[in-house]
Design a protein around this motif. Sequence first.
Motif, PDB file in Angstrom:
ATOM      1  N   ASN A  55      -1.401  -1.050 -10.412  1.00  0.00           N
ATOM      2  CA  ASN A  55      -0.149  -0.348 -10.682  1.00  0.00           C
ATOM      3  C   ASN A  55      -0.321   0.825 -11.635  1.00  0.00           C
ATOM      4  OD1 ASN A  55       2.166  -1.398  -9.223  1.00  0.00           O
ATOM      5  ND2 ASN A  55       1.700  -3.343 -10.194  1.00  0.00           N
ATOM      6  N   PHE A 110      12.715  -8.812   2.118  1.00  0.00           N
ATOM      7  CA  PHE A 110      12.281  -7.524   2.633  1.00  0.00           C
ATOM      8  C   PHE A 110      12.541  -7.390   4.124  1.00  0.00           C
ATOM      9  CE2 PHE A 110       9.724  -4.384   4.200  1.00  0.00           C
ATOM     10  CZ  PHE A 110       9.259  -3.583   3.188  1.00  0.00           C
ATOM     11  N   GLU A 111      12.070  -8.382   4.864  1.00  0.00           N
ATOM     12  CA  GLU A 111      12.024  -8.226   6.318  1.00  0.00           C
ATOM     13  C   GLU A 111      13.408  -8.084   6.921  1.00  0.00           C
ATOM     14  OE1 GLU A 111       9.645 -11.391   7.872  1.00  0.00           O
ATOM     15  OE2 GLU A 111       7.871 -10.712   6.788  1.00  0.00           O
ATOM     16  N   PHE A 127      14.373  -4.517   6.359  1.00  0.00           N
ATOM     17  CA  PHE A 127      13.472  -3.641   7.092  1.00  0.00           C
ATOM     18  C   PHE A 127      13.842  -3.627   8.580  1.00  0.00           C
ATOM     19  CE2 PHE A 127       9.562  -3.179   9.569  1.00  0.00           C
ATOM     20  CZ  PHE A 127       9.117  -1.959   9.109  1.00  0.00           C
ATOM     21  N   ASP A 185      12.795  -2.569  -1.845  1.00  0.00           N
ATOM     22  CA  ASP A 185      11.521  -2.757  -1.150  1.00  0.00           C
ATOM     23  C   ASP A 185      11.376  -1.817   0.043  1.00  0.00           C
ATOM     24  OD1 ASP A 185      10.298  -4.736  -2.701  1.00  0.00           O
ATOM     25  OD2 ASP A 185      11.623  -6.249  -1.854  1.00  0.00           O
ATOM     26  N   VAL A 198      10.604   1.687  -1.072  1.00  0.00           N
ATOM     27  CA  VAL A 198       9.196   1.919  -1.383  1.00  0.00           C
ATOM     28  C   VAL A 198       8.409   2.129  -0.096  1.00  0.00           C
ATOM     29  CG1 VAL A 198       7.117   0.885  -2.348  1.00  0.00           C
ATOM     30  CG2 VAL A 198       9.297   0.591  -3.505  1.00  0.00           C
ATOM     31  N   TYR A 199       8.685   1.298   0.890  1.00  0.00           N
ATOM     32  CA  TYR A 199       7.930   1.400   2.135  1.00  0.00           C
ATOM     33  C   TYR A 199       8.135   2.761   2.797  1.00  0.00           C
ATOM     34  CZ  TYR A 199       6.427   0.566   6.908  1.00  0.00           C
ATOM     35  OH  TYR A 199       5.812   0.661   8.120  1.00  0.00           O
ATOM     36  N   THR A 215       6.858   5.843   0.708  1.00  0.00           N
ATOM     37  CA  THR A 215       5.448   5.969   0.376  1.00  0.00           C
ATOM     38  C   THR A 215       4.552   5.938   1.604  1.00  0.00           C
ATOM     39  OG1 THR A 215       5.924   4.814  -1.633  1.00  0.00           O
ATOM     40  CG2 THR A 215       3.624   5.047  -1.037  1.00  0.00           C
ATOM     41  N   LEU A 216       4.656   4.873   2.357  1.00  0.00           N
ATOM     42  CA  LEU A 216       3.721   4.721   3.455  1.00  0.00           C
ATOM     43  C   LEU A 216       3.961   5.774   4.531  1.00  0.00           C
ATOM     44  CD1 LEU A 216       3.545   0.884   3.514  1.00  0.00           C
ATOM     45  CD2 LEU A 216       1.660   2.451   3.128  1.00  0.00           C
ATOM     46  N   TRP A 233       1.737   7.923  -2.888  1.00  0.00           N
ATOM     47  CA  TRP A 233       1.309   6.614  -3.382  1.00  0.00           C
ATOM     48  C   TRP A 233       1.806   6.338  -4.786  1.00  0.00           C
ATOM     49  CZ3 TRP A 233      -0.175   4.189   0.664  1.00  0.00           C
ATOM     50  CH2 TRP A 233      -0.858   4.865   1.689  1.00  0.00           C
ATOM     51  N   GLY A 241       5.559   5.677  -5.000  1.00  0.00           N
ATOM     52  CA  GLY A 241       5.900   4.342  -4.515  1.00  0.00           C
ATOM     53  C   GLY A 241       5.500   3.266  -5.501  1.00  0.00           C
ATOM     54  N   ALA A 242       4.308   3.442  -6.096  1.00  0.00           N
ATOM     55  CA  ALA A 242       3.859   2.464  -7.081  1.00  0.00           C
ATOM     56  C   ALA A 242       4.800   2.442  -8.278  1.00  0.00           C
ATOM     57  CB  ALA A 242       2.436   2.773  -7.520  1.00  0.00           C
TER      58      ALA A 242
END
Lengths: 333, 298
Positions: free
Chosen positions: A66, A264-265, A268, A283, A286-287, A290-291, A296, A299-300
């Motif tokens: 982190n 999360f799911e 999502f 959550d 962040v996904y 960032t992704l 990066w 998001g961190a």
Amino acid sequence: MAVLKSRTDSEPAGDLTSPAGSARRRPRPGALPFRARLRRDWQLLAMTLPAAGLVLVFHYVPTLGNVIAFQDYTPYDGVAGSPWVGLYNFQWLFSDPEFWQALRNTVTITTFQLVFYFPVPIALAILLDSVLSRKLRLFIQGIVYMPHFFSWVLVVSLFQQILGGAGLLAQTLRQHGHEPWDIMTNPDAFLVLVTAESVWKDAGWGTIIFLAALAAINQNLYEASAVDGASRWRRMWHITLPGLRPVILLLLILRLGDALNVGFEQFFLQRDAVGAHAAEVLDTFVYWRTLMTGAWSYGAAAGLFKGLVGLILIVIANKVAHRFGEQGIYKRS
Amino acid sequence: MSTRPTWQERPTLFGLTIKGFLLTLIVLCMIYPIYVVILTSVSTAQAVTEAGGLVTRPSGLSLDAYRELFGGGVVTRAVLVSTGVTVVGTAVSLGLTILAAYGLSRTNSLFHRPLLFLFLLTFLFTPGMIPSYLLVRELGLIDSYWSLILPSAISAFNLVVMRAFFMNIPGEVIDSARIDGAGDFRILGRIVLPMSKGVTAVIGLFYAVGYWNAFFNAVLYINDNAKWPLQLILRQYVQQGMNLVPNTRTYDTATGALPPNLAIKMAIVVVALVPVLIIYPFVQKHFTKGVIIGAVKG
């Protein structure tokens, strides 16, 4: 043989207060030299180390990772080579309206579920507990526990097939000449939808702990109060609910510590259908941020913020638990 | 059937009706969607057309949808992937958890406290998605099935439940085995494990269900959709509504029968559901014990 004895004898047997327990001589853990303990315990160590190694690598290493929240990380430069930027990522985060929206959604969902999800397992447990036939009760328990073991993809798919725009409900309404509505894509109904999904999936499973607490209530209390003329409802109010109080309190406190974890799911999976404005939680934020973009460090930073707030909440929750005389998740040491 | 205690008043008819109604409603809410999905998956194209969607009353039955799924192709492969990951993953997780739980079950052993702490601390914080992702990438595990297993292999919760169970085994039993000259591996294998079948089954189920249902790890770590596990296929073809069989393809020129896409979709749901439904009843009776120990001692 002395080596053998020392290990099991000092097992805290719960009888520390009884005279027999304290009269027996207990060798202190440090009584044996290190090498003797190693010779005695090497097999136990060998058993623990593989799991400990995995936890170190996949839990502790990324936790240390982190630090990239304070860097301008690029995979090419790595953690060692990327420049430090201080709190820049956090400034960026706190001035990002999408972050605040995600945080607001998360808190709203947590609060809503606290009011409309949390009491359901309690009520269900009391209802189940009142079923006299053991067989029938076990049967119902078996059925309501089951959805806990379904994946979120499965649960969301089932809801979609029943309540969605092309689902069973809409199909039935259409056949009877009514205008169907699509609950699955309506941002205004999203709170209700995700809570209903959570209730369907986990409320049954959630009864286990309350059922155990109900079984632990002294049945004589009920009998005595019934003899004294207390009605069914009064007995529930004055015996059942006070009997459940410690468990309810404990779970409430745990929930507080977990306030930013709404899962999360579930979000999502449904974010696309209802839109980010209603369904973006921390959550998923962040996904997607960032992704999808490679930011990066940013998001961190968002993840670290969530983790730190979570940690603080857990500590507060435990303080509250101790104040109420409960154990919490870690003991007051 | 337990009997009503004598002090308890007889229930009113009204009360009984309400209770019966509520319980029936709850059970129906759980079962009915699953019934409809299973029925639709085994329905013929004609039955699906007549119903105008999901089939609620059985009319024409056919297993074409399953023939389509298991005739090779995306779903067959995904089932194999998920099965493989679940079997290997559960073996790794359960094995390492049992070993560590026993290794930590003697409170006076060497490094007991720091090692236990190492696991317990994981309750307090999660490492975060981005650093975890970067670590897996650094390790070269992207698109490797190990990325679905190793990062989530050890659940500290399961470990603590198991350890609590092992600690309840009387010390005398283990002592006598040691005096007979058995080492710890032998004691674990020959004495402790046979005494702990229930908790092992429950923890094994928890891990297996976790691997079978794993979705997000695969979203993060598996880019190559030829390696997708079943849950991702479920998402793509059912939740996102993509058609597995293109509408233009005629399935069987002889009969002209095409397994309806809806039946195929529901069959994918059933395939994802069935392993859980099969294992579940065997483990169910052990639940309360396992979970309560975990709740009290965790």
